[in-house]
Design a protein around this motif. Structure first.
Motif, PDB file in Angstrom:
ATOM      1  N   THR A 132      -3.288  -3.261 -14.405  1.00  0.00           N
ATOM      2  CA  THR A 132      -3.550  -2.481 -13.191  1.00  0.00           C
ATOM      3  C   THR A 132      -4.582  -1.401 -13.471  1.00  0.00           C
ATOM      4  OG1 THR A 132      -1.752  -0.924 -13.679  1.00  0.00           O
ATOM      5  CG2 THR A 132      -1.213  -2.820 -12.299  1.00  0.00           C
ATOM      6  N   HIS A 183       0.856  -1.189   0.000  1.00  0.00           N
ATOM      7  CA  HIS A 183       0.000   0.000   0.000  1.00  0.00           C
ATOM      8  C   HIS A 183       0.890   1.237   0.000  1.00  0.00           C
ATOM      9  CE1 HIS A 183      -3.978  -1.879   1.124  1.00  0.00           C
ATOM     10  NE2 HIS A 183      -3.144  -2.864   1.421  1.00  0.00           N
ATOM     11  N   LYS A 240      -3.034  -0.071  -3.694  1.00  0.00           N
ATOM     12  CA  LYS A 240      -4.051  -0.525  -2.748  1.00  0.00           C
ATOM     13  C   LYS A 240      -3.987  -2.038  -2.555  1.00  0.00           C
ATOM     14  CE  LYS A 240      -7.025   3.190  -4.484  1.00  0.00           C
ATOM     15  NZ  LYS A 240      -8.321   3.511  -5.151  1.00  0.00           N
ATOM     16  N   ARG A 271      -4.741  -1.125  -8.130  1.00  0.00           N
ATOM     17  CA  ARG A 271      -4.879  -2.560  -7.868  1.00  0.00           C
ATOM     18  C   ARG A 271      -4.525  -3.369  -9.102  1.00  0.00           C
ATOM     19  NH1 ARG A 271      -9.513  -0.520  -5.004  1.00  0.00           N
ATOM     20  NH2 ARG A 271      -9.422  -1.102  -2.784  1.00  0.00           N
TER      21      ARG A 271
END
Length: 268
Positions: free
Chosen positions: A223, A20, A30, A227
């Motif tokens: 991505t 993160h 994330k 994420r």
């Protein structure tokens, strides 16, 4: 007789777990999980601002995430507290940026040789022999005495690739290395990268060249929003995935053809 080790069972050279990263109130990564194995070519694709380049900088220790684990070449990067230790790790990781960042006052040969001589302390004559070999490998033999300002953008980027290889890295990170190039010179850079990967270079590439990523990659990662939305072999990402967002992105960029390089792709 030694039994070959299946590619899947090789321990990761790079391992990210639950990474993160935020800049102020902006959450950039994330919970990223990623493995890169020795000898593997992994491409990261996705829209701008999705965290692709940030992942590379975390792998190289240029950015420290607030949470998660990063292991690179046996080093727990997330546990390093001294910049000297991070610098020691970066000597083992090549990084080729969008911009060439060559020293304009140094010749091509000097640009390639300066780091192994000054940082690693290797003998200059040995380094210069290796540098000439690398220039041949990136198809720039005869340009040893040229200066960056005398070269095209594609030639300068190939010098930057040779400079990264001069440190004999265990891993090379490529961050959209063709994005700043004239379309006519993109193909010559992709051809060099293709040759290096075919020869077994362990690499992570952030790219918008979809057909190139499909051709040379062992693994493709998509991505979005910080994420990893999808990852797998190129065929699974480009042809059989059932994620409409991935399909829309690939379809939108699928007409981007790298210039013809006259070489075959990676055998998978």
């Amino acid at each position: 007789m030694t039994t070959p080790v299946p590619p899947d069972s090789r321990p990761p050279l790079v391992r990210l777990r639950d990474v993160h990263l935020s800049f102020g109130a902006t959450e950039v990564l994330k919970g990223v999980d990623l493995d890169v194995r020795s000898g593997e070519a992994l491409s990261i694709i996705g829209p701008s601002g999705s965290g692709k380049s940030t992942i590379l900088r975390c792998i190289n220790g240029l950015i420290a995430p607030q949470r998660g684990e990063i292991h690179v070449a046996g080093t727990a990067l997330h546990q390093l507290t001294r910049e000297a230790d991070r610098l020691a790790l970066r000597k083992r990781i090549g990084f080729v940026f969008q911009q060439f960042n060559l020293f304009p006052h140094l010749s091509v040969l000097e640009n390639i040789a300066i780091a192994p001589v000054r940082i690693l302390g290797h003998p200059r004559d040995e380094v210069e022999r290796h540098a000439r070999d690398l220039l041949d490998r990136v198809r720039l033999s005869g340009k040893e005495r040229a200066y960056p300002g005398e070269l095209s953008g594609g030639q300068q980027q190939r010098v930057a690739i040779a400079r990264a290889l001069a440190m004999r890295p265990e891993l090379v990170l490529f961050d959209e290395v063709t994005s700043a190039l004239d379309p006519e010179t993109v193909g010559e850079v992709l051809a060099v990268i293709r040759d290096l990967i075919r020869d077994g270079l362990t690499s992570v590439l952030v790219t918008h060249e979809m057909r190139f990523a499909e051709e040379i990659s062992d693994v493709v990662v998509f991505t979005e929003g910080g994420r990893i939305v999808a990852q797998g072999p190129p065929d699974a990402i480009f042809h059989t995935n059932d994620n409409p967002r991935v399909t829309a992105f690939i379809t939108g960029l699928g007409n981007r053809e790298p210039a013809n390089t006259g070489t075959e792709g990676r055998a998978r």
